[in-house]
Design a protein around this motif. Sequence first.
Motif, PDB file in Angstrom:
ATOM      1  N   ALA A  50       0.854  -1.194   0.000  1.00  0.00           N
ATOM      2  CA  ALA A  50       0.000   0.000   0.000  1.00  0.00           C
ATOM      3  C   ALA A  50       0.889   1.243   0.000  1.00  0.00           C
ATOM      4  CB  ALA A  50      -0.898   0.007   1.232  1.00  0.00           C
ATOM      5  N   LYS A  51       0.354   2.343  -0.494  1.00  0.00           N
ATOM      6  CA  LYS A  51       1.091   3.601  -0.387  1.00  0.00           C
ATOM      7  C   LYS A  51       0.530   4.414   0.765  1.00  0.00           C
ATOM      8  CE  LYS A  51       3.013   4.523  -4.905  1.00  0.00           C
ATOM      9  NZ  LYS A  51       2.808   5.156  -6.202  1.00  0.00           N
ATOM     10  N   ASP A  61      -3.581   4.245   0.240  1.00  0.00           N
ATOM     11  CA  ASP A  61      -4.319   4.225  -1.033  1.00  0.00           C
ATOM     12  C   ASP A  61      -5.283   3.047  -1.128  1.00  0.00           C
ATOM     13  OD1 ASP A  61      -2.314   2.294  -1.261  1.00  0.00           O
ATOM     14  OD2 ASP A  61      -1.916   2.699  -3.377  1.00  0.00           O
ATOM     15  N   THR A  62      -4.920   1.891  -0.577  1.00  0.00           N
ATOM     16  CA  THR A  62      -5.754   0.700  -0.798  1.00  0.00           C
ATOM     17  C   THR A  62      -6.408   0.140   0.467  1.00  0.00           C
ATOM     18  OG1 THR A  62      -3.738  -0.611  -0.574  1.00  0.00           O
ATOM     19  CG2 THR A  62      -4.477  -0.130  -2.808  1.00  0.00           C
ATOM     20  N   MET A  63      -5.874   0.489   1.627  1.00  0.00           N
ATOM     21  CA  MET A  63      -6.385  -0.120   2.865  1.00  0.00           C
ATOM     22  C   MET A  63      -7.154   0.861   3.725  1.00  0.00           C
ATOM     23  SD  MET A  63      -3.408  -2.696   4.091  1.00  0.00           S
ATOM     24  CE  MET A  63      -2.521  -3.783   2.986  1.00  0.00           C
TER      25      MET A  63
END
Lengths: 339, 339
Positions: free
Chosen positions: B168-169, B308-310
Amino acid sequence: MIKRVILAGFGNVGKEFVKLIDEKRLYIREKYDLDLILCGVLEKEGCIFEDGGIDTSYLINCPLGSQGVLKYTEHYKESYYNYPVLEGDILIECTQSNVKTGGPSINYIINSINRGMDIVMLSKGALATNFNQLMELAGKKDVKIKYSGATAAALPTMDLGVYSLAGAKIISITGVLNGTTNYILNRMFEENISFEQALKEAVEKGIAERENSMDIDGIDSASKILLLANSLMNSNYSLEDVVIKGIRDISKEDILEAKNENKVIKLLCKAYYKDEKLVLEVSPEKVHANSLLGSINGSNKGVVFNTDTMGEIYLIGGASNPRGAAAAALKDVINLCRK
Amino acid sequence: MIKRVILAGFGNVGKEFVKLIDEKRLYIREKYDLDLILCGVLEKEGCIFEDGGIDTSYLINCPLGSQGVLKYTEHYKESYYNYPVLEGDILIECTQSNVKTGGPSINYIINSINRGMDIVMLSKGALATNFNQLMELAGKKDVKIKYSGATAAALPTMDLGVYSLAGAKIISITGVLNGTTNYILNRMFEENISFEQALKEAVEKGIAERENSMDIDGIDSASKILLLANSLMNSNYSLEDVVIKGIRDISKEDILEAKNENKVIKLLCKAYYKDEKLVLEVSPEKVHANSLLGSINGSNKGVVFNTDTMGEIYLIGGASNPRGAAAAALKDVINLCRK
């Protein structure tokens, strides 16, 4: 390092996983020195397999489920197999969870372990029914199994327990581990509506599925606390050992009573020692509205680990959606591959 | 697996570390197949070293600091050395932090890395001043460095960022990372007392040190957000790049104003992008009283990672005391030694 990945299950989460490895290819290569090649996708009605890697940008535009596999193989005819091809380094298991029978994934998993593949699981089924068998087999074959996706996904409960609490003893785990029931309870609290109304709204919004008994009756929550306890507190329980009460009987009056005490009702999952025996429970309970567990809103999740040396550590949030779950699986893959 | 440990610094935290490996010897051996042998202790006025391991149960009854080393070597005369003996597998660095000069620990660390020892750091000094140098040297010598103890200790901020957010970022990090200032702000809020009164109380209770400028003026917080950003957000900053404002000027009126808006004042550490540039800031800010960051009470700490994703992941709590810090170092040691 190149790792060849086989995906079992092309549902919402499976598709998000494919999207993630497609968009993050360069990032993962640069940051982790890791090339993830998706070589296969298994679905009920067939399997795609390409030794050199599937065309992920084509696949993500195909429909979900078996339809997606069939659509892909209309275009890439030679990629179709009518049996599961398990030739890769890592199996990503995200078929639908069936915590009663374990589901079809058990066979995929056992075959993959026997072939020396590492396993990343998103569905809880096989873990709830065959935890010990799978762990033993993995140990024998020197294969690693990770399952963040099955224990609250983007909320890294397993990582915290295994990695961040290394050396500490976990005295208890208490969590709100099911987003659907938390959403319903929150709506009942905020809008003073009945359970039925809140459930209907959750179904309409796509937060609850139409088949929602697993969530509402606490089975999903029970599977998660079971997995956490068996993994982190050295127990060897099965789903029948968890005392389970869902939220179906919560009334407007119950909510109001809690509100008058400045409390909220949460579906709590608990693992704690009682007379030196580990007890696992899922049940709706009143907690203080301004406590950390009481503050978990919407369809969020949260957990607190009480430890001997590190005090209480709360973990709250994490995207409760297919992308969050896929990101948790990607995280497990990266951590499996770390040197 | 046997690992020989050298401890630099026998203060409160160092002593707790010795206690922990003494009490948890069997547990660590059984659970992690790891035998930790404490072979050396370095202090300002001398060094204890025993190739076969120090008598830890004797050492934990010796006074803190150099006095402890001298007392031990009164009893075990042949263990005394008037220079640092760095013969082990892992250096545990818990000398007093000096974020201006890096302190004496820099030499211990560089020498240990050159000898191929892995490093577990609890003090922030050398990391704040010489981060890149140490990381580069460690890379060259193929040595691992872990420093949970320097970035909120029992609250596993580094583990979460490195391990649980893999792939993730991180878009931003926002945290309450200093327990002393959080305690003071909470007391000002609860008791309607001035900063000076609350600080006096904190010193009397041993929560603030007499030399408390590092905490009060935000330097400790700044060092932590600096370390997190440099480690997790790919930056290459030094302490001068952090915009720092402490809590010294917070008045009773400020607190009251916040209270009237249903807010609390927290000393926030922030790392976020502004016009694509990463900005690091420490400053007292109003946050909603019933938000998760607003709920961090007493001398607790907490942090939220926005990804960004979590989604957003909150981590709150962790024992804010010498035992919690020592437990964080023990965790790092165990994770370093994992196969």
